[in-house]
Scaffold this motif. Structure first.
Motif, PDB file in Angstrom:
ATOM      1  N   GLN A   1       0.960  -1.108  -0.010  1.00  0.00           N
ATOM      2  CA  GLN A   1       0.243   0.343  -0.372  1.00  0.00           C
ATOM      3  C   GLN A   1       0.757   1.162   0.181  1.00  0.00           C
ATOM      4  OE1 GLN A   1      -2.926   0.088   3.047  1.00  0.00           O
ATOM      5  NE2 GLN A   1      -3.804  -2.426   2.593  1.00  0.00           N
ATOM      6  N   LYS A   2       0.287   1.807  -1.137  1.00  0.00           N
ATOM      7  CA  LYS A   2       1.731   2.879  -0.815  1.00  0.00           C
ATOM      8  C   LYS A   2       1.203   4.220   0.227  1.00  0.00           C
ATOM      9  CE  LYS A   2       2.318   2.670  -6.134  1.00  0.00           C
ATOM     10  NZ  LYS A   2       1.723   3.301  -7.306  1.00  0.00           N
ATOM     11  N   ASP A   3       0.289   4.564   0.274  1.00  0.00           N
ATOM     12  CA  ASP A   3       0.073   4.718   1.497  1.00  0.00           C
ATOM     13  C   ASP A   3       0.153   4.383   3.010  1.00  0.00           C
ATOM     14  OD1 ASP A   3      -2.201   3.950   1.382  1.00  0.00           O
ATOM     15  OD2 ASP A   3      -3.489   5.166   2.193  1.00  0.00           O
ATOM     16  N   ALA A   4       0.547   3.208   3.493  1.00  0.00           N
ATOM     17  CA  ALA A   4       0.596   2.491   4.218  1.00  0.00           C
ATOM     18  C   ALA A   4       1.511   3.677   5.395  1.00  0.00           C
ATOM     19  CB  ALA A   4       0.911   1.198   4.718  1.00  0.00           C
ATOM     20  N   GLU A   5       2.800   4.300   4.646  1.00  0.00           N
ATOM     21  CA  GLU A   5       3.322   4.974   6.298  1.00  0.00           C
ATOM     22  C   GLU A   5       2.497   6.281   6.747  1.00  0.00           C
ATOM     23  OE1 GLU A   5       7.509   7.160   6.406  1.00  0.00           O
ATOM     24  OE2 GLU A   5       7.655   5.547   4.745  1.00  0.00           O
ATOM     25  N   ASP A   6       2.404   6.588   5.516  1.00  0.00           N
ATOM     26  CA  ASP A   6       1.492   8.461   6.281  1.00  0.00           C
ATOM     27  C   ASP A   6       0.576   7.791   7.450  1.00  0.00           C
ATOM     28  OD1 ASP A   6       3.196   9.788   4.982  1.00  0.00           O
ATOM     29  OD2 ASP A   6       2.305  10.028   3.134  1.00  0.00           O
TER      30      ASP A   6
ATOM     31  N   ALA B   1       9.035  12.554  13.308  1.00  0.00           N
ATOM     32  CA  ALA B   1      10.090  11.859  13.186  1.00  0.00           C
ATOM     33  C   ALA B   1      10.572  10.599  13.436  1.00  0.00           C
ATOM     34  CB  ALA B   1      11.825  13.205  13.273  1.00  0.00           C
ATOM     35  N   ASP B   2      10.165  11.035  14.814  1.00  0.00           N
ATOM     36  CA  ASP B   2      10.021   9.665  15.248  1.00  0.00           C
ATOM     37  C   ASP B   2       9.029   8.209  14.720  1.00  0.00           C
ATOM     38  OD1 ASP B   2      12.476   9.916  16.895  1.00  0.00           O
ATOM     39  OD2 ASP B   2      11.170  10.259  18.525  1.00  0.00           O
ATOM     40  N   ALA B   3       7.952   8.938  14.745  1.00  0.00           N
ATOM     41  CA  ALA B   3       6.084   8.137  14.416  1.00  0.00           C
ATOM     42  C   ALA B   3       7.033   7.310  12.944  1.00  0.00           C
ATOM     43  CB  ALA B   3       5.580   8.653  13.933  1.00  0.00           C
ATOM     44  N   HIS B   4       7.748   8.474  11.752  1.00  0.00           N
ATOM     45  CA  HIS B   4       7.795   7.980  10.646  1.00  0.00           C
ATOM     46  C   HIS B   4       8.841   6.625  11.242  1.00  0.00           C
ATOM     47  CE1 HIS B   4       6.095  10.152   8.037  1.00  0.00           C
ATOM     48  NE2 HIS B   4       6.014  11.251   8.644  1.00  0.00           N
ATOM     49  N   THR B   5      10.314   7.201  11.555  1.00  0.00           N
ATOM     50  CA  THR B   5      10.911   6.247  11.902  1.00  0.00           C
ATOM     51  C   THR B   5      10.678   3.961  12.199  1.00  0.00           C
ATOM     52  OG1 THR B   5      13.019   7.574  12.721  1.00  0.00           O
ATOM     53  CG2 THR B   5      13.241   5.705  13.248  1.00  0.00           C
ATOM     54  N   LEU B   6       9.393   4.570  13.893  1.00  0.00           N
ATOM     55  CA  LEU B   6       8.795   3.409  14.036  1.00  0.00           C
ATOM     56  C   LEU B   6       8.147   2.652  12.952  1.00  0.00           C
ATOM     57  CD1 LEU B   6       7.699   5.027  17.460  1.00  0.00           C
ATOM     58  CD2 LEU B   6       9.321   3.404  17.070  1.00  0.00           C
ATOM     59  N   VAL B   7       7.214   3.543  12.149  1.00  0.00           N
ATOM     60  CA  VAL B   7       6.299   3.022  11.073  1.00  0.00           C
ATOM     61  C   VAL B   7       7.607   2.265  10.520  1.00  0.00           C
ATOM     62  CG1 VAL B   7       4.750   3.834   9.297  1.00  0.00           C
ATOM     63  CG2 VAL B   7       4.367   4.445  11.490  1.00  0.00           C
ATOM     64  N   LYS B   8       8.356   3.144   9.677  1.00  0.00           N
ATOM     65  CA  LYS B   8       8.910   2.556   8.176  1.00  0.00           C
ATOM     66  C   LYS B   8       9.818   0.703   9.580  1.00  0.00           C
ATOM     67  CE  LYS B   8      10.450   6.683   6.167  1.00  0.00           C
ATOM     68  NZ  LYS B   8      11.550   7.409   6.248  1.00  0.00           N
ATOM     69  N   TRP B   9      10.625   0.726  10.557  1.00  0.00           N
ATOM     70  CA  TRP B   9      10.600  -0.342  10.809  1.00  0.00           C
ATOM     71  C   TRP B   9       9.539  -1.615  10.651  1.00  0.00           C
ATOM     72  CZ3 TRP B   9       9.277  -2.535  16.090  1.00  0.00           C
ATOM     73  CH2 TRP B   9       9.782  -3.223  16.341  1.00  0.00           C
ATOM     74  N   ILE B  10       8.094  -1.192  11.406  1.00  0.00           N
ATOM     75  CA  ILE B  10       7.188  -1.855  11.259  1.00  0.00           C
ATOM     76  C   ILE B  10       6.951  -2.514  10.401  1.00  0.00           C
ATOM     77  CG2 ILE B  10       4.668  -1.652  12.032  1.00  0.00           C
ATOM     78  CD1 ILE B  10       5.251  -0.032  14.750  1.00  0.00           C
ATOM     79  N   LEU B  11       6.684  -1.291   9.248  1.00  0.00           N
ATOM     80  CA  LEU B  11       6.523  -1.781   7.985  1.00  0.00           C
ATOM     81  C   LEU B  11       7.834  -2.800   7.099  1.00  0.00           C
ATOM     82  CD1 LEU B  11       5.044   0.832   6.181  1.00  0.00           C
ATOM     83  CD2 LEU B  11       3.927  -1.484   6.828  1.00  0.00           C
ATOM     84  N   ALA B  12       8.480  -3.029   7.516  1.00  0.00           N
ATOM     85  CA  ALA B  12       9.555  -3.723   7.453  1.00  0.00           C
ATOM     86  C   ALA B  12      10.580  -5.213   7.617  1.00  0.00           C
ATOM     87  CB  ALA B  12      11.344  -3.007   7.692  1.00  0.00           C
ATOM     88  N   GLN B  13       9.302  -5.284   8.680  1.00  0.00           N
ATOM     89  CA  GLN B  13       8.811  -6.741   9.780  1.00  0.00           C
ATOM     90  C   GLN B  13       8.689  -7.993   7.878  1.00  0.00           C
ATOM     91  OE1 GLN B  13      10.806  -6.960  12.702  1.00  0.00           O
ATOM     92  NE2 GLN B  13      10.777  -4.410  12.346  1.00  0.00           N
ATOM     93  N   LYS B  14       9.537  -9.151   8.768  1.00  0.00           N
ATOM     94  CA  LYS B  14       8.549  -9.822   7.731  1.00  0.00           C
ATOM     95  C   LYS B  14       8.422 -11.542   8.481  1.00  0.00           C
ATOM     96  CE  LYS B  14      11.377  -7.854   3.228  1.00  0.00           C
ATOM     97  NZ  LYS B  14      11.629  -7.798   2.542  1.00  0.00           N
TER      98      LYS B  14
END
Length: 101
Positions: free
Chosen positions: A56-61, A88-101
């Motif tokens: 989903q392209k808008d997932a991070e936001d 900034a911390d929210a973006h860092t956290l979400v990017k990390w969450i979305l990278a989980q596999k």
């Protein structure tokens, strides 16, 4: 022995500079009180979140707004309260969450 000392000095330098991994940030901001990487606690696991929003392209936001403002109904009846984190911390956290596999 030299490698152990060097690794320790690097870790100390990173800590002194305020550098934290996203997982350390999640622990510091109490995200891990309700979430875990691989298992459901109060809220969904981060791996489940990543799978649900994969591609989903808008997932991070979208998820950054959930972190900042809270939300309810997506994962069941238990609401997620707003979290006291910077954008900034929210973006860092979400990017990390979305990278989980």
């Amino acid at each position: 022995m030299k490698y152990v000392v060097a690794a320790g000095l690097l870790a100390l330098a990173a800590s002194a500079a305020g550098a934290a991994t996203p997982e350390q940030l999640a622990k510091a901001k109490n995200c891990m009180a309700c979430h875990a990487v691989a298992t459901k606690l109060v809220g969904p696991s981060y791996k489940d979140v990543a799978a649900k929003y994969k591609g989903q392209k808008d997932a991070e936001d979208k998820l950054v707004q959930k972190v900042l403002k809270g939300g309810a109904g997506v994962w069941g009846p238990v609401p997620m309260p707003p979290n006291a984190v910077s954008d900034a911390d929210a973006h860092t956290l979400v990017k990390w969450i979305l990278a989980q596999k």
